[in-house]
Design an enzyme around this catalytic site. Structure first.
Site, PDB file in Angstrom:
ATOM      1  N   ASP A 151     -14.006  -7.575  -1.631  1.00  0.00           N
ATOM      2  CA  ASP A 151     -14.583  -8.556  -0.717  1.00  0.00           C
ATOM      3  C   ASP A 151     -14.014  -8.307   0.683  1.00  0.00           C
ATOM      4  OD1 ASP A 151     -15.306 -10.811   0.728  1.00  0.00           O
ATOM      5  OD2 ASP A 151     -15.000 -12.187  -0.955  1.00  0.00           O
ATOM      6  N   GLY A 178     -21.034 -20.523   4.887  1.00  0.00           N
ATOM      7  CA  GLY A 178     -21.250 -20.413   6.315  1.00  0.00           C
ATOM      8  C   GLY A 178     -19.925 -20.649   7.043  1.00  0.00           C
ATOM      9  N   SER A 221     -17.163 -19.116  -0.591  1.00  0.00           N
ATOM     10  CA  SER A 221     -16.876 -18.723   0.781  1.00  0.00           C
ATOM     11  C   SER A 221     -16.442 -19.963   1.569  1.00  0.00           C
ATOM     12  CB  SER A 221     -18.106 -18.040   1.387  1.00  0.00           C
ATOM     13  OG  SER A 221     -17.791 -17.385   2.596  1.00  0.00           O
ATOM     14  N   TRP A 222     -17.111 -20.307   2.681  1.00  0.00           N
ATOM     15  CA  TRP A 222     -16.787 -21.569   3.351  1.00  0.00           C
ATOM     16  C   TRP A 222     -16.902 -22.728   2.376  1.00  0.00           C
ATOM     17  CZ3 TRP A 222     -14.806 -25.076   6.265  1.00  0.00           C
ATOM     18  CH2 TRP A 222     -15.411 -26.336   6.357  1.00  0.00           C
ATOM     19  N   HIS A 233     -18.467  -9.926  -2.019  1.00  0.00           N
ATOM     20  CA  HIS A 233     -18.405 -11.330  -1.615  1.00  0.00           C
ATOM     21  C   HIS A 233     -19.553 -12.180  -2.145  1.00  0.00           C
ATOM     22  CE1 HIS A 233     -17.191 -14.677   0.943  1.00  0.00           C
ATOM     23  NE2 HIS A 233     -18.439 -14.799   1.368  1.00  0.00           N
TER      24      HIS A 233
END
Length: 317
Positions: A268, A46, A113-114, A296
């Site tokens: 990605d 996120g 990701s985050w 991703h």
């Protein structure tokens, strides 16, 4: 060709609860797998996305004791979508509170990701608490990464989605979309907030998929999910993750000696491979795997195969 690995069977938590971390925030957490086996912590993306049952299934439940939790304002944590006392460094200390709650000395840290950003921030702050790192879709909060998503880059790959992303923002405010969206997402008008949240989350949903995925987009833009991910993500983007430019690369020297695997999709469009490549130069211990047919999301076959092989590799260490 070697058959690609898939998720482990469905697993339910053996324990769950809520932890008051102060500042008005309470975190939902759960533990899965086998008590007393190799400890691991899963850090979701996120920011604001929350955990899901399939996240548990990236680990062999017979060999791991996995802690998963919803970060501040996300998922079942309360208050929902709250931005107060919600920064990278609050979350780093939340991870430490959860580790102490579990009575764990060191653990494998897994984030995508985050979640990769938060994993690196945590590991560089508390390297003595990290046995290994398994990361996906590296994001370092460099200005060029923010520009790629919110100024120029991904806009050229998804021009129709970019126009939809621009739509809620007045022409005069489009020179700084992150700030413009901040105003919309914190508006007193609920309808304005929801429209902006759906536009923000739809844009991200387009960039994270290698191929169109309508089901994923529906889940991404569900009202409550969209509000949390858009508000919290925009909040972090606006403040550049409370990180100085290049901070995580400069701090990578603290990771020397910590084994790691980075699984990165070649295609990605949310977190392009450049950041993963730069991390590899700063942290030679890491095994960087660029997946030629990967985007991703962890659910893509090549990405998932790399992640599960990584957790399997470290299960016995």
């Amino acid at each position: 060709m070697t058959e690609r690995r898939t998720l482990y069977p469905v697993i339910e938590p053996y324990q769950s609860g809520m932890l008051d971390v102060g500042d008005g925030h309470t975190l939902y957490w759960e533990r899965c797998g086998t008590p007393g086996t190799k400890p691991a912590v899963f850090l979701h993306g996120g920011p604001g996305a929350g955990i899901s049952p399939d996240h548990r299934r990236q680990f062999d439940p017979a060999k791991y004791d996995i802690l998963l939790f919803d970060q501040r304002g996300a998922g079942q944590s309360t208050p929902h979508a709250n931005l107060e006392a919600n920064t990278t460094w609050h979350l780093v200390e939340d991870i430490e509170r959860l580790r102490a709650m579990c009575g764990i000395d060191k653990w494998l840290v897994f984030g995508g990701s985050w979640g990769s950003t938060l994993s690196l921030a945590y590991a560089e702050t508390h390297p003595e608490r990290v046995t290994e790192l398994v990361l996906r879709g590296i994001f370092l909060f460099h200005q060029n990464e923010l520009d790629w998503l919110y100024k120029y880059g991904a806009s050229e790959v998804f021009p129709e989605g970019w126009d939809d992303f621009l739509a809620p923002v007045p022409d005069s405010e489009r020179n700084d979309l992150i700030s413009a969206y901040r105003e919309l997402l914190t508006s007193d008008d609920q309808a304005v907030r929801l429209r902006a949240a759906k536009a923000w989350s739809t844009w991200e949903g387009l960039t994270v998929t290698l191929l169109p995925d309508l089901k994923m987009l529906e889940e991404f833009t569900e009202d409550q999910h969209a509000i949390a991910i858009a508000r919290i993500e925009n909040h972090y983007m606006l403040h550049k993750g409370w990180l100085e430019e290049g901070q995580l690369l400069r701090g990578a020297s603290k990771l020397r000696g910590i084994p790691g695997v980075v699984v990165q999709g070649r295609h990605d469009c949310c977190t392009p491979p450049r950041a993963a490549w730069e991390l590899k130069q700063a942290w030679p211990d890491v095994d960087l795997q660029i997946i030629p047919d990967g985007g991703h999301l962890y659910t893509e076959p090549g990405i998932l195969d790399g992640l599960i092989r990584a957790t399997d590799r470290f299960a016995a260490s």
